[in-house]
Motif scaffolding. Sequence first.
Motif, PDB file in Angstrom:
ATOM      1  N   SER A 163      24.033 -45.724  23.305  1.00 54.52           N
ATOM      2  CA  SER A 163      23.765 -44.733  22.267  1.00 54.52           C
ATOM      3  C   SER A 163      23.938 -45.327  20.874  1.00 54.52           C
ATOM      4  CB  SER A 163      24.674 -43.514  22.448  1.00 54.52           C
ATOM      5  OG  SER A 163      26.039 -43.890  22.502  1.00 54.52           O
ATOM      6  N   ARG A 164      24.863 -46.265  20.709  1.00 56.17           N
ATOM      7  CA  ARG A 164      25.051 -46.923  19.409  1.00 56.17           C
ATOM      8  C   ARG A 164      23.837 -47.752  19.025  1.00 56.17           C
ATOM      9  NH1 ARG A 164      28.385 -45.835  15.372  1.00 56.17           N
ATOM     10  NH2 ARG A 164      30.149 -45.657  16.828  1.00 56.17           N
ATOM     11  N   ALA A 177      26.457 -41.986  17.438  1.00 57.68           N
ATOM     12  CA  ALA A 177      27.851 -42.160  17.842  1.00 57.68           C
ATOM     13  C   ALA A 177      28.210 -41.057  18.823  1.00 57.68           C
ATOM     14  CB  ALA A 177      28.765 -42.119  16.627  1.00 57.68           C
ATOM     15  N   MET A 178      28.514 -41.439  20.048  1.00 57.47           N
ATOM     16  CA  MET A 178      28.875 -40.467  21.087  1.00 57.47           C
ATOM     17  C   MET A 178      30.295 -40.737  21.554  1.00 57.47           C
ATOM     18  SD  MET A 178      25.287 -40.319  23.284  1.00 57.47           S
ATOM     19  CE  MET A 178      25.772 -38.813  24.158  1.00 57.47           C
ATOM     20  N   ASN A 209      14.517 -52.460  18.746  1.00 61.44           N
ATOM     21  CA  ASN A 209      15.751 -52.471  19.527  1.00 61.44           C
ATOM     22  C   ASN A 209      15.884 -53.774  20.304  1.00 61.44           C
ATOM     23  OD1 ASN A 209      14.910 -49.086  20.194  1.00 61.44           O
ATOM     24  ND2 ASN A 209      16.514 -49.724  18.777  1.00 61.44           N
ATOM     25  N   PHE A 210      14.773 -54.272  20.846  1.00 59.49           N
ATOM     26  CA  PHE A 210      14.798 -55.535  21.586  1.00 59.49           C
ATOM     27  C   PHE A 210      15.045 -56.727  20.661  1.00 59.49           C
ATOM     28  CE2 PHE A 210      11.976 -53.928  25.297  1.00 59.49           C
ATOM     29  CZ  PHE A 210      13.108 -53.519  25.980  1.00 59.49           C
ATOM     30  N   ARG A 211      14.563 -56.624  19.419  1.00 56.11           N
ATOM     31  CA  ARG A 211      14.685 -57.747  18.487  1.00 56.11           C
ATOM     32  C   ARG A 211      15.995 -57.767  17.713  1.00 56.11           C
ATOM     33  NH1 ARG A 211       8.882 -56.692  17.515  1.00 56.11           N
ATOM     34  NH2 ARG A 211       9.493 -55.221  15.878  1.00 56.11           N
ATOM     35  N   LYS A 251      26.745 -43.224  25.753  1.00 59.40           N
ATOM     36  CA  LYS A 251      27.592 -44.395  25.480  1.00 59.40           C
ATOM     37  C   LYS A 251      27.230 -45.562  26.411  1.00 59.40           C
ATOM     38  CE  LYS A 251      31.805 -44.283  24.025  1.00 59.40           C
ATOM     39  NZ  LYS A 251      31.544 -44.732  22.642  1.00 59.40           N
ATOM     40  N   PHE A 252      28.137 -45.961  27.287  1.00 58.55           N
ATOM     41  CA  PHE A 252      27.937 -47.156  28.107  1.00 58.55           C
ATOM     42  C   PHE A 252      27.208 -46.850  29.425  1.00 58.55           C
ATOM     43  CE2 PHE A 252      31.684 -47.844  25.487  1.00 58.55           C
ATOM     44  CZ  PHE A 252      31.431 -49.078  24.919  1.00 58.55           C
TER      45      PHE A 252
END
Length: 268
Positions: free
Chosen positions: A22-23, A28-29, A44-46, A94-95
């Motif tokens: 999520s970050r 922020a969760m 996001n990939f870069r 989150k994770f």
Amino acid sequence: QTTTYCYHFSVAISMDFDLDISRVFGVAMQDGDPPQVFRLTDDNFRHPRWGQGMRGVMDKLGERSRRAQGLAKAVTYGSGMVLGESRVYVMASKFRAFGLLKMGLKRLYVARGSEGGLVEINPLCVLDFYVVEGHQRAGLGRQLFLAMLDAEGITPCKLAYDKPSPKLIGFLRRHFNLAKFIPQSNNFVVFDAYWSRQIPTYSYQAERASAAQSGSRSSSRRSDAPIHLRRQPQLTLSRTSPSSRERGWGPSGEGESYATSAPRDVCE
């Protein structure tokens, strides 16, 4: 400002990663927060900090999807992938990752009826749809799918489906009353309702209000947190579908998050 709607779920089985997913999308969760849906981008990939980690997440999610569907090759992956016109939605908190949904434009030649030749269409297609085992009948798949519909501004009957599994066919019949289609040689499914001139429309606010009034257990809990959208080029969803439209994206942000709920929708 856009309102985010979220479900509460009891988390039983999920895929855990070292990366705070999520970050990655600028959200922020806290531990125990209900999962949200995020749209993945090439940025996001870069990203120098978490790009490689996000590729690893998508590799593992894509491999789980491949195994669940019994495919020879993963449809979704992270290593070496460039999204281009494809859109990938990830459900996470989150994770923990809970599922993915990959969309893309395709040029298809399909039979419109039992008589006559093939017709060329360019629909937005469902290419990969997976919810982690243990959550497949807990409402997460529906939340993920509805979030995609809301973001793309399209209805389920105006999509094409690449080699849908029996589970996906049942999901579409149960939630969207989609059942009738002509088998195609390319294994894509285009429902009969795709050709209808009566375009079903969605009013998520009205549907949420209806669900709340009926006391449905699927009614959503409101949060006033805004959804941040990354500006994207306008995307033509389908040249032939009268419900398709070009969609531009809002103010620049870290990423896109969606979490919507709605009662049963019908395409007729």
